[in-house]
Design a protein around this motif. Structure first.
Motif, PDB file in Angstrom:
ATOM      1  N   GLN A   5     -32.389  23.393  20.968  1.00 57.92           N
ATOM      2  CA  GLN A   5     -32.968  23.893  22.210  1.00 57.92           C
ATOM      3  C   GLN A   5     -32.807  25.410  22.255  1.00 57.92           C
ATOM      4  O   GLN A   5     -31.920  25.967  21.600  1.00 57.92           O
ATOM      5  CB  GLN A   5     -32.252  23.263  23.410  1.00 57.92           C
ATOM      6  CG  GLN A   5     -32.386  21.758  23.490  1.00 57.92           C
ATOM      7  CD  GLN A   5     -31.440  21.140  24.523  1.00 57.92           C
ATOM      8  OE1 GLN A   5     -31.030  19.983  24.395  1.00 57.92           O
ATOM      9  NE2 GLN A   5     -31.077  21.908  25.537  1.00 57.92           N
ATOM     10  N   PRO A   6     -33.651  26.085  23.027  1.00 58.28           N
ATOM     11  CA  PRO A   6     -33.522  27.540  23.118  1.00 58.28           C
ATOM     12  C   PRO A   6     -32.163  27.954  23.678  1.00 58.28           C
ATOM     13  O   PRO A   6     -31.546  27.224  24.465  1.00 58.28           O
ATOM     14  CB  PRO A   6     -34.656  27.929  24.079  1.00 58.28           C
ATOM     15  CG  PRO A   6     -35.601  26.794  24.060  1.00 58.28           C
ATOM     16  CD  PRO A   6     -34.780  25.566  23.815  1.00 58.28           C
ATOM     17  N   PHE A   7     -31.694  29.116  23.266  1.00 56.29           N
ATOM     18  CA  PHE A   7     -30.483  29.686  23.830  1.00 56.29           C
ATOM     19  C   PHE A   7     -30.627  29.787  25.353  1.00 56.29           C
ATOM     20  O   PHE A   7     -31.675  30.153  25.878  1.00 56.29           O
ATOM     21  CB  PHE A   7     -30.240  31.075  23.235  1.00 56.29           C
ATOM     22  CG  PHE A   7     -29.360  31.961  24.064  1.00 56.29           C
ATOM     23  CD1 PHE A   7     -28.009  31.683  24.204  1.00 56.29           C
ATOM     24  CD2 PHE A   7     -29.886  33.059  24.727  1.00 56.29           C
ATOM     25  CE1 PHE A   7     -27.193  32.490  24.982  1.00 56.29           C
ATOM     26  CE2 PHE A   7     -29.080  33.876  25.495  1.00 56.29           C
ATOM     27  CZ  PHE A   7     -27.733  33.592  25.624  1.00 56.29           C
ATOM     28  N   GLY A   8     -29.564  29.452  26.080  1.00 55.83           N
ATOM     29  CA  GLY A   8     -29.567  29.594  27.529  1.00 55.83           C
ATOM     30  C   GLY A   8     -30.254  28.469  28.263  1.00 55.83           C
ATOM     31  O   GLY A   8     -30.613  28.629  29.434  1.00 55.83           O
ATOM     32  N   SER A   9     -30.428  27.329  27.620  1.00 62.98           N
ATOM     33  CA  SER A   9     -31.140  26.227  28.282  1.00 62.98           C
ATOM     34  C   SER A   9     -30.187  25.195  28.881  1.00 62.98           C
ATOM     35  O   SER A   9     -30.587  24.086  29.195  1.00 62.98           O
ATOM     36  CB  SER A   9     -32.086  25.535  27.289  1.00 62.98           C
ATOM     37  OG  SER A   9     -31.377  25.078  26.147  1.00 62.98           O
ATOM     38  N   GLY A  10     -28.928  25.568  29.046  1.00 64.17           N
ATOM     39  CA  GLY A  10     -27.952  24.666  29.651  1.00 64.17           C
ATOM     40  C   GLY A  10     -27.583  25.084  31.063  1.00 64.17           C
ATOM     41  O   GLY A  10     -28.101  26.060  31.607  1.00 64.17           O
ATOM     42  N   ALA A  11     -26.671  24.330  31.650  1.00 64.70           N
ATOM     43  CA  ALA A  11     -26.194  24.598  33.008  1.00 64.70           C
ATOM     44  C   ALA A  11     -24.698  24.327  33.047  1.00 64.70           C
ATOM     45  O   ALA A  11     -24.276  23.175  32.970  1.00 64.70           O
ATOM     46  CB  ALA A  11     -26.920  23.722  34.022  1.00 64.70           C
ATOM     47  N   THR A  12     -23.906  25.398  33.133  1.00 62.81           N
ATOM     48  CA  THR A  12     -22.470  25.211  33.184  1.00 62.81           C
ATOM     49  C   THR A  12     -22.063  24.656  34.548  1.00 62.81           C
ATOM     50  O   THR A  12     -22.792  24.780  35.534  1.00 62.81           O
ATOM     51  CB  THR A  12     -21.733  26.536  32.904  1.00 62.81           C
ATOM     52  OG1 THR A  12     -20.336  26.279  32.761  1.00 62.81           O
ATOM     53  CG2 THR A  12     -21.958  27.533  34.032  1.00 62.81           C
ATOM     54  N   CYS A  13     -20.889  24.034  34.598  1.00 59.40           N
ATOM     55  CA  CYS A  13     -20.443  23.433  35.848  1.00 59.40           C
ATOM     56  C   CYS A  13     -18.926  23.574  35.985  1.00 59.40           C
ATOM     57  O   CYS A  13     -18.204  23.596  34.995  1.00 59.40           O
ATOM     58  CB  CYS A  13     -20.837  21.959  35.923  1.00 59.40           C
ATOM     59  SG  CYS A  13     -20.077  20.931  34.632  1.00 59.40           S
ATOM     60  N   SER A  14     -18.469  23.701  37.215  1.00 64.23           N
ATOM     61  CA  SER A  14     -17.039  23.707  37.513  1.00 64.23           C
ATOM     62  C   SER A  14     -16.893  23.230  38.947  1.00 64.23           C
ATOM     63  O   SER A  14     -17.543  23.766  39.856  1.00 64.23           O
ATOM     64  CB  SER A  14     -16.457  25.115  37.344  1.00 64.23           C
ATOM     65  OG  SER A  14     -15.065  25.109  37.593  1.00 64.23           O
ATOM     66  N   TYR A  15     -16.070  22.189  39.133  1.00 69.16           N
ATOM     67  CA  TYR A  15     -15.952  21.607  40.467  1.00 69.16           C
ATOM     68  C   TYR A  15     -15.371  22.636  41.435  1.00 69.16           C
ATOM     69  O   TYR A  15     -14.336  23.231  41.182  1.00 69.16           O
ATOM     70  CB  TYR A  15     -15.052  20.377  40.451  1.00 69.16           C
ATOM     71  CG  TYR A  15     -15.030  19.678  41.791  1.00 69.16           C
ATOM     72  CD1 TYR A  15     -16.022  18.772  42.113  1.00 69.16           C
ATOM     73  CD2 TYR A  15     -14.043  19.948  42.722  1.00 69.16           C
ATOM     74  CE1 TYR A  15     -16.031  18.139  43.345  1.00 69.16           C
ATOM     75  CE2 TYR A  15     -14.050  19.327  43.961  1.00 69.16           C
ATOM     76  CZ  TYR A  15     -15.038  18.419  44.269  1.00 69.16           C
ATOM     77  OH  TYR A  15     -15.059  17.814  45.487  1.00 69.16           O
ATOM     78  N   ASN A  16     -16.051  22.717  42.541  1.00 69.79           N
ATOM     79  CA  ASN A  16     -17.358  22.236  42.925  1.00 69.79           C
ATOM     80  C   ASN A  16     -18.323  23.381  43.181  1.00 69.79           C
ATOM     81  O   ASN A  16     -19.457  23.194  43.594  1.00 69.79           O
ATOM     82  CB  ASN A  16     -17.231  21.406  44.213  1.00 69.79           C
ATOM     83  CG  ASN A  16     -16.629  22.260  45.350  1.00 69.79           C
ATOM     84  OD1 ASN A  16     -16.325  23.464  45.202  1.00 69.79           O
ATOM     85  ND2 ASN A  16     -16.410  21.650  46.482  1.00 69.79           N
ATOM     86  N   TYR A  17     -17.813  24.595  42.914  1.00 67.98           N
ATOM     87  CA  TYR A  17     -18.567  25.787  43.300  1.00 67.98           C
ATOM     88  C   TYR A  17     -19.644  26.173  42.300  1.00 67.98           C
ATOM     89  O   TYR A  17     -20.580  26.900  42.650  1.00 67.98           O
ATOM     90  CB  TYR A  17     -17.621  26.964  43.551  1.00 67.98           C
ATOM     91  CG  TYR A  17     -16.686  27.268  42.406  1.00 67.98           C
ATOM     92  CD1 TYR A  17     -17.021  28.223  41.463  1.00 67.98           C
ATOM     93  CD2 TYR A  17     -15.471  26.602  42.281  1.00 67.98           C
ATOM     94  CE1 TYR A  17     -16.178  28.511  40.411  1.00 67.98           C
ATOM     95  CE2 TYR A  17     -14.615  26.885  41.235  1.00 67.98           C
ATOM     96  CZ  TYR A  17     -14.970  27.836  40.298  1.00 67.98           C
ATOM     97  OH  TYR A  17     -14.124  28.101  39.250  1.00 67.98           O
ATOM     98  N   LEU A  18     -19.521  25.719  41.052  1.00 65.03           N
ATOM     99  CA  LEU A  18     -20.614  25.893  40.088  1.00 65.03           C
ATOM    100  C   LEU A  18     -21.337  24.556  39.978  1.00 65.03           C
ATOM    101  O   LEU A  18     -20.970  23.696  39.187  1.00 65.03           O
ATOM    102  CB  LEU A  18     -20.086  26.343  38.727  1.00 65.03           C
ATOM    103  CG  LEU A  18     -19.357  27.683  38.671  1.00 65.03           C
ATOM    104  CD1 LEU A  18     -18.974  28.026  37.240  1.00 65.03           C
ATOM    105  CD2 LEU A  18     -20.207  28.798  39.274  1.00 65.03           C
ATOM    106  N   ASP A  19     -22.331  24.374  40.818  1.00 66.65           N
ATOM    107  CA  ASP A  19     -23.015  23.088  40.949  1.00 66.65           C
ATOM    108  C   ASP A  19     -24.383  23.161  40.280  1.00 66.65           C
ATOM    109  O   ASP A  19     -24.914  24.245  40.026  1.00 66.65           O
ATOM    110  CB  ASP A  19     -23.177  22.754  42.433  1.00 66.65           C
ATOM    111  CG  ASP A  19     -23.447  21.281  42.699  1.00 66.65           C
ATOM    112  OD1 ASP A  19     -23.357  20.477  41.743  1.00 66.65           O
ATOM    113  OD2 ASP A  19     -23.728  20.924  43.864  1.00 66.65           O
ATOM    114  N   LEU A  20     -24.933  22.002  40.004  1.00 67.59           N
ATOM    115  CA  LEU A  20     -26.328  21.876  39.585  1.00 67.59           C
ATOM    116  C   LEU A  20     -27.043  21.112  40.684  1.00 67.59           C
ATOM    117  O   LEU A  20     -26.671  19.968  40.988  1.00 67.59           O
ATOM    118  CB  LEU A  20     -26.445  21.134  38.259  1.00 67.59           C
ATOM    119  CG  LEU A  20     -27.872  20.782  37.807  1.00 67.59           C
ATOM    120  CD1 LEU A  20     -28.696  22.038  37.555  1.00 67.59           C
ATOM    121  CD2 LEU A  20     -27.843  19.902  36.558  1.00 67.59           C
TER     122      LEU A  20
END
Length: 274
Positions: free
Chosen positions: A165-180
């Motif tokens: 997949q292209p670079f930067g095509s993900g979504a990081t997460c951290s409970y709960n303030y970095l949400d998707l």
């Protein structure tokens, strides 16, 4: 690209902990008072049409990372997928990754897995759940669903070995303030179907009616820029091409811009993709 804003900030452990507490409680307050209708209904029977599916390998040999964290990640993914599988997003509703999964604690069975923290790998309870948020985000880009909150990785840690997949095509997460968060602004329900096999994390968005369009995500303006403080910054833009049922291109849409601090020399990346 604002290189000044991208420069790593040297924060004390106390400052980092205080910031995490503040943003965690800020998110709790937002969940309590905002007017969003969050998706919460799960349905075992799958909706009739597949919108898009994708899968990613569960095990990867990463330099400097113990394989035990990979096995623990699988345990964490099994728990999280049980909370998300079958979730229906009705028109007007918003999917919230963390509101559905909840806090991944030891009491709930989560174990220490791999966590990326300020460009370095460490261990943390619930580690490895970014693989699931990455998958859900990537699949959502191939549907008419609207991504309303997504956080990019600030560091590019490994060269593009076997990248599909292209670079930067993900979504990081951290409970709960970095949400998707993903909103259904269509007029038909969508359903998330996620599961694990022995070797793969498999996901699918399903819908009540066939999609009118299909999508292909690509990158533009890919570059490596020397940073004034040393090292390099990797940059690109993600776009998607929209095709009608006759497979004719009808539109090209900008998705997002990515900038990340590279943790390796650009020459390594170029060699790995030859």
């Amino acid at each position: 690209m604002n290189t000044v804003a991208l420069r790593p900030k040297d924060r004390s452990p106390l400052r980092i902990k205080a910031g995490k507490v503040f943003f965690t409680w800020k998110r709790y307050f937002e969940w309590l008072v905002n007017a969003k209708r969050y998706a919460k209904t799960r349905q075992r029977v799958l909706l009739p049409y597949s919108a898009f599916s994708h899968q990613t390998p569960l095990m990867r040999q990463l330099q400097g990372v113990e394989m035990s964290y990979q096995y623990n990640k699988i345990k964490n993914l099994k728990l999280a997928t049980k909370r998300l599988d079958g979730i229906i997003i009705q028109p007007g509703e918003t999917f919230s990754y963390w509101k559905l999964i909840g806090n991944p604690t030891k009491a709930k069975g989560y174990v220490e897995g791999m966590v990326l923290h300020y460009g370095k790998f460490t261990k943390g309870v619930g580690g490895g759940l970014c693989q699931l948020s990455n998958l859900i985000y990537w699949m959502a880009l191939h549907t008419p669903l609207t991504v309303t909150e997504r956080h990019r990785h600030s560091f590019d840690v490994f060269p593009d070995s076997n990248r599909t997949q292209p670079f930067g095509s993900g979504a990081t997460c951290s409970y709960n303030y970095l949400d998707l968060q993903i909103k259904n602004e269509t007029n038909v329900p969508y359903q998330l179907h996620v599961r694990l096999t022995d070797s793969q994390l498999i996901g699918e968005w399903r819908c009540e009616e066939p999609q009118l369009y299909s999508y292909r995500v690509c990158e533009k303006e890919h570059s490596f820029t020397p940073a004034y403080w040393g090292g390099y910054i990797r940059h690109n833009e993600l776009w998607r091409k929209v095709y009608n049922r006759q497979h004719k291109l009808v539109q090209e849409e900008f998705i997002t811009e990515n900038n990340a601090i590279m943790m390796y020399e650009p020459l390594l990346e170029q060699q790995s993709v030859k």
